[in-house]
Design an enzyme around this catalytic site. Structure first.
Site, PDB file in Angstrom:
ATOM      1  N   GLU A  48       1.035  -1.302  -0.294  1.00 49.96           N
ATOM      2  CA  GLU A  48      -0.456   0.073   0.041  1.00 49.96           C
ATOM      3  C   GLU A  48       0.794   1.121   0.257  1.00 49.96           C
ATOM      4  O   GLU A  48       0.404   2.430  -0.864  1.00 49.96           O
ATOM      5  CB  GLU A  48      -1.218   0.637   1.403  1.00 49.96           C
ATOM      6  CG  GLU A  48      -2.263  -1.165   0.774  1.00 49.96           C
ATOM      7  CD  GLU A  48      -3.240  -1.170   2.085  1.00 49.96           C
ATOM      8  OE1 GLU A  48      -3.998  -1.770   2.520  1.00 49.96           O
ATOM      9  OE2 GLU A  48      -2.334  -0.941   3.705  1.00 49.96           O
ATOM     10  N   GLU A  51      -2.755  -9.896   4.311  1.00 49.70           N
ATOM     11  CA  GLU A  51      -3.941 -10.098   5.544  1.00 49.70           C
ATOM     12  C   GLU A  51      -4.855 -10.845   5.031  1.00 49.70           C
ATOM     13  O   GLU A  51      -5.527 -11.655   6.338  1.00 49.70           O
ATOM     14  CB  GLU A  51      -4.547  -7.878   5.310  1.00 49.70           C
ATOM     15  CG  GLU A  51      -3.998  -7.315   5.130  1.00 49.70           C
ATOM     16  CD  GLU A  51      -2.468  -7.201   4.071  1.00 49.70           C
ATOM     17  OE1 GLU A  51      -1.812  -5.968   4.079  1.00 49.70           O
ATOM     18  OE2 GLU A  51      -2.640  -7.793   3.192  1.00 49.70           O
TER      19      GLU A  51
END
Length: 260
Positions: free
Chosen positions: A111, A131
């Site tokens: 990210e 994740e």
């Protein structure tokens, strides 16, 4: 504790290195420091380009520091200016940022890289959004990644946590260029120097237009430009640099950009 963020300034360029052994994971304190560093970069009129990278050869950044979280860092805590990693929510950042991915780049680290404008990677770099395997969501990547690469590839990464190597990342357009690890930073500096020699007011206008027009219809975005509703565009059109560009073209010479 030693500062986990190292900075190097060369002329108009700022290099920001995440240096938190062993893996360059980001905890709340590190994120807040990064926010301060990138805010200062944004607000310094003499700085034109930033490079963000990780220390060492194995990790760019794996994202959130789970050990710190286990020790009490709240995942919804105060990340500081610019949100996680100091970049992805930093308002008004109208200067180019290069991510030099020197190794493993996953979770919040991916990210962070996605928050840059150009991504360079070492040959051995790898990318993932793991994740899903820890029962949580890659929030920023869920918004950004399907807009950057083919939808089905982005969803596969999000839904399975699958790793991709640098070559595949380049094939899908996730990264711009691949270099041998030993050459990565030299190439990042070379690109940064090229950008630093360019017109900063044009960069600012480009970044504001691209950012604001992302969710707009073409004609609506164009109307905002022609209707003098982008501050950076209006500043450019009234600048010395705009006149300098025209003069330099007429005189068949390289322009001298002053950013004003």
């Amino acid at each position: 504790m030693e500062n986990p963020i190292k900075t190097e300034r060369r002329g108009h360029i700022l290099a920001v290195t995440l240096d938190r052994p062993k893996a360059n994971a980001i905890d709340l304190m590190t994120s807040r420091i990064m926010g301060d560093v990138f805010t200062d970069f944004r607000d310094d009129p003499d700085l034109r380009v930033a490079i963000v990278t990780g220390a060492g050869e194995k990790f760019f950044c794996p994202g959130w520091d789970l050990k710190a979280a286990a020790g009490g860092d709240a995942v919804d805590g105060d990340y500081g200016k610019g949100g996680f990693g100091g970049l992805q929510e930093l308002r008004g950042l109208n200067k180019p940022v290069i991510a030099a991915v020197n190794g493993i780049c996953c979770g919040g680290g991916l990210e962070l890289a996605l928050s840059a404008d150009i991504i360079l990677a070492a040959e051995h770099a790898s990318f993932a959004l793991p994740e899903i395997r820890s029962g949580t969501v890659a929030d920023a990547a869920s918004i950004k990644l399907p807009k950057r690469i083919p939808y089905h590839i982005a969803m596969e990464m999000l839904l399975t946590g699958r790793w991709i190597e640098a070559e595949e990342a380049a094939r899908w357009g996730l990264i711009n260029h691949i270099y041998p690890g030993k050459d990565l930073m030299a190439e990042a500096w070379k690109l940064a120097e090229l950008l630093a020699s360019g017109p900063p007011l044009v960069y600012a206008a480009l970044k504001e237009i691209v950012r604001e027009a992302e969710d707009m219809k073409f004609q609506d975005a164009l109307n905002r430009i022609t209707g003098s509703q982008f501050e950076t565009v209006e500043k450019l059109y009234r600048s010395e640099d705009q006149k300098e560009g025209a003069r330099a073209f007429a005189e068949k010479r390289d322009p001298v950009w002053k950013g004003r």
